[in-house]
Design a protein around this motif. Structure first.
Motif, PDB file in Angstrom:
ATOM      1  N   LEU A 170      -9.150  -2.928  -3.595  1.00 48.20           N
ATOM      2  CA  LEU A 170      -8.566  -3.194  -3.297  1.00 48.20           C
ATOM      3  C   LEU A 170      -9.112  -4.745  -3.020  1.00 48.20           C
ATOM      4  O   LEU A 170     -10.076  -4.842  -3.206  1.00 48.20           O
ATOM      5  CB  LEU A 170      -8.391  -3.754  -1.807  1.00 48.20           C
ATOM      6  N   TYR A 171      -8.457  -5.759  -4.030  1.00 47.67           N
ATOM      7  CA  TYR A 171      -8.947  -6.819  -4.397  1.00 47.67           C
ATOM      8  C   TYR A 171      -8.515  -8.359  -3.443  1.00 47.67           C
ATOM      9  O   TYR A 171      -6.840  -8.425  -3.959  1.00 47.67           O
ATOM     10  CB  TYR A 171      -9.151  -7.346  -6.096  1.00 47.67           C
ATOM     11  N   GLY A 172      -8.726  -8.750  -3.056  1.00 49.08           N
ATOM     12  CA  GLY A 172      -8.381 -10.357  -2.227  1.00 49.08           C
ATOM     13  C   GLY A 172      -9.424 -11.540  -2.880  1.00 49.08           C
ATOM     14  O   GLY A 172     -10.540 -10.957  -2.663  1.00 49.08           O
ATOM     15  N   GLN A 173      -7.797 -12.605  -2.600  1.00 49.85           N
ATOM     16  CA  GLN A 173      -8.960 -14.030  -3.230  1.00 49.85           C
ATOM     17  C   GLN A 173      -8.284 -14.791  -1.993  1.00 49.85           C
ATOM     18  O   GLN A 173      -6.938 -14.884  -1.937  1.00 49.85           O
ATOM     19  CB  GLN A 173      -8.444 -14.065  -4.389  1.00 49.85           C
ATOM     20  N   SER A 174      -9.235 -15.811  -1.583  1.00 50.37           N
ATOM     21  CA  SER A 174      -9.122 -16.668  -0.480  1.00 50.37           C
ATOM     22  C   SER A 174      -8.189 -16.272   0.539  1.00 50.37           C
ATOM     23  O   SER A 174      -8.800 -15.030   1.232  1.00 50.37           O
ATOM     24  CB  SER A 174      -8.564 -17.650  -1.831  1.00 50.37           C
TER      25      SER A 174
ATOM     26  N   VAL B 190      -7.599 -11.924   4.182  1.00 48.40           N
ATOM     27  CA  VAL B 190      -7.379 -11.606   4.840  1.00 48.40           C
ATOM     28  C   VAL B 190      -6.614 -10.500   5.178  1.00 48.40           C
ATOM     29  O   VAL B 190      -7.304  -9.559   6.322  1.00 48.40           O
ATOM     30  CB  VAL B 190      -6.520 -13.070   5.820  1.00 48.40           C
ATOM     31  N   PRO B 191      -5.326 -10.231   4.415  1.00 45.70           N
ATOM     32  CA  PRO B 191      -4.573  -8.590   4.674  1.00 45.70           C
ATOM     33  C   PRO B 191      -5.204  -7.449   3.800  1.00 45.70           C
ATOM     34  O   PRO B 191      -5.303  -6.431   4.478  1.00 45.70           O
ATOM     35  CB  PRO B 191      -2.705  -9.301   3.897  1.00 45.70           C
ATOM     36  N   THR B 192      -5.838  -8.198   3.181  1.00 47.68           N
ATOM     37  CA  THR B 192      -7.105  -7.246   1.883  1.00 47.68           C
ATOM     38  C   THR B 192      -7.971  -6.446   3.135  1.00 47.68           C
ATOM     39  O   THR B 192      -8.365  -5.085   3.566  1.00 47.68           O
ATOM     40  CB  THR B 192      -8.365  -7.964   1.572  1.00 47.68           C
ATOM     41  N   ILE B 193      -9.255  -7.602   3.614  1.00 54.79           N
ATOM     42  CA  ILE B 193      -9.639  -6.825   5.005  1.00 54.79           C
ATOM     43  C   ILE B 193      -9.336  -5.580   6.055  1.00 54.79           C
ATOM     44  O   ILE B 193      -9.823  -5.335   6.594  1.00 54.79           O
ATOM     45  CB  ILE B 193     -10.890  -7.829   5.000  1.00 54.79           C
ATOM     46  N   ASP B 194      -8.014  -6.880   6.440  1.00 58.95           N
ATOM     47  CA  ASP B 194      -7.302  -6.272   7.929  1.00 58.95           C
ATOM     48  C   ASP B 194      -6.736  -4.868   7.150  1.00 58.95           C
ATOM     49  O   ASP B 194      -7.301  -3.107   7.709  1.00 58.95           O
ATOM     50  CB  ASP B 194      -5.277  -7.021   7.845  1.00 58.95           C
ATOM     51  N   LEU B 195      -6.309  -4.449   5.828  1.00 67.19           N
ATOM     52  CA  LEU B 195      -5.894  -2.346   4.948  1.00 67.19           C
ATOM     53  C   LEU B 195      -7.638  -1.722   5.493  1.00 67.19           C
ATOM     54  O   LEU B 195      -7.376  -1.046   5.424  1.00 67.19           O
ATOM     55  CB  LEU B 195      -5.695  -2.961   4.198  1.00 67.19           C
TER      56      LEU B 195
ATOM     57  N   TRP C 269       0.744  -1.051  -0.038  1.00 70.35           N
ATOM     58  CA  TRP C 269      -0.101   0.014  -0.378  1.00 70.35           C
ATOM     59  C   TRP C 269       1.145   1.028   0.115  1.00 70.35           C
ATOM     60  O   TRP C 269       0.855   2.101  -0.572  1.00 70.35           O
ATOM     61  CB  TRP C 269      -1.097   0.130   1.348  1.00 70.35           C
ATOM     62  N   ASN C 270       1.979   1.570   0.825  1.00 70.90           N
ATOM     63  CA  ASN C 270       3.322   2.077   0.995  1.00 70.90           C
ATOM     64  C   ASN C 270       3.166   2.518  -0.249  1.00 70.90           C
ATOM     65  O   ASN C 270       3.467   3.569  -0.781  1.00 70.90           O
ATOM     66  CB  ASN C 270       3.772   2.147   1.591  1.00 70.90           C
ATOM     67  N   SER C 271       3.831   1.459  -1.094  1.00 72.28           N
ATOM     68  CA  SER C 271       4.960   1.560  -2.149  1.00 72.28           C
ATOM     69  C   SER C 271       3.848   1.673  -3.487  1.00 72.28           C
ATOM     70  O   SER C 271       4.566   2.760  -4.347  1.00 72.28           O
ATOM     71  CB  SER C 271       5.003   0.389  -2.893  1.00 72.28           C
ATOM     72  N   LEU C 272       2.894   2.028  -3.128  1.00 75.06           N
ATOM     73  CA  LEU C 272       1.484   2.360  -4.110  1.00 75.06           C
ATOM     74  C   LEU C 272       1.449   3.769  -4.107  1.00 75.06           C
ATOM     75  O   LEU C 272       1.293   4.369  -4.761  1.00 75.06           O
ATOM     76  CB  LEU C 272       0.270   1.476  -4.284  1.00 75.06           C
TER      77      LEU C 272
END
Length: 287
Positions: free
Chosen positions: A166-170, A174-179, A150-153
């Motif tokens: 934010l796109y999280g698969q399977s 987990v990290p997607t929801i956290d962020l 995220w910081n790099s982007l």
């Protein structure tokens, strides 16, 4: 996600492990790396070299669209990152957190195809211990990994939060929801999400135990961005009930995509997958 043996199930009841142990048993299956980062003579830039196992489907021209580098995390790991320029007119960039048994090399062709069809650029990364990323796989490292991505982007490419999806698969949900629970972004896509590690291992689990891993179900109420949930109704790895529960807990969900008959690894093969994503980007997010 992985199943547990009878002995492992018994040990969970008799002596509950720490979250990292549950995470290791349930989630992390890093493949043998399917790519390399080749540095230039100055050692300041990398180029992406894919092995045959990556099953690259395009030409060198498309490969040149992929810029790669390593980002340092708060846990002092260096994770592989890739920025795929799929469209010169892209409004959004997807920050994509992939599933558990693949790496950037295997996902590269999919990213090119998806970004081109959605008119989006894609930024992705490998978790600690995956691909050429250093460190070990763990829940805490996953959160640090996506934070570094995220910081790099934001800093390297100057992309504002409202233009990041934010796109999280399977396991990537987990990290997607956290962020997403900590930052407001353009939108969030949760593809085959899980409520928590214990709820996958023990489907009758009704609460979040102190030793549970990946407690996403407790974080989704904090997401303030629009959320699209996607799940196959015949998912044999993360039951469809997980997607339903996540959907019901998110404050700002749009119409979900329940893919009738789809399992865990074939949702993308159904026509309504791409159709719904296009509708989400051009309809839900513009209304």
């Amino acid at each position: 996600m992985n199943g547990l043996s009878l002995g492992e199930l018994c040990s969970l009841f008799c002596c509950p492990p720490c979250p990292s142990k549950i995470a290791a048993k349930l989630a992390f299956l890093p493949p043998e790396p399917t790519y390399l980062f080749i540095s230039d003579e100055a050692g300041s830039k990398f180029s992406l070299h894919l092995t045959d196992r990556a099953e690259w489907q395009y030409t060198q021209r498309e490969l040149d669209f992929i810029e790669v580098f390593k980002a340092r995390t708060s846990k002092n790991n260096h994770i592989a990152c890739a920025y795929i320029r799929c469209s010169p007119t892209a409004k959004y960039t997807l920050l994509f957190s992939h599933g558990n048994a693949v790496d950037l090399g295997q996902m590269a062709s999919f990213y090119i195809g998806l970004g081109s069809r959605l008119n989006c650029n894609i930024f992705s990364y490998d978790y600690s211990g995956y691909g050429v990323s250093s460190g070990k796989q763990s829940e805490k490292n996953m959160y640090a990994d996506i934070e570094a991505a995220w910081n790099s982007l934001r800093t390297r490419y100057g992309i504002s939060p409202e233009h990041i999806i934010l796109y999280g698969q399977s396991i990537g949900t987990v990290p997607t929801i956290d962020l997403a629970s900590r930052y407001e972004v353009g939108a969030v896509i949760l593809h085959s999400p899980l409520m928590s590690g214990m709820r996958v291992a023990f489907p009758e689990t009704k609460r979040t135990w102190f030793f549970d891993a990946f407690p996403s179900i407790d974080k989704v109420p904090k997401i303030t961005s629009p959320v699209l949930v996607i799940h196959g109704t015949e998912d044999e790895v993360i039951d469809f009930s997980h997607g339903l529960a996540i959907y019901e807990k998110c404050p700002r969900t749009v119409e979900p995509l329940w893919v009738e008959g789809a399992g865990h690894n074939d949702v993308e093969l159904y026509g309504q997958y791409l159709e719904r994503l296009k509708g989400f980007l051009t309809g839900d997010l513009t209304s």
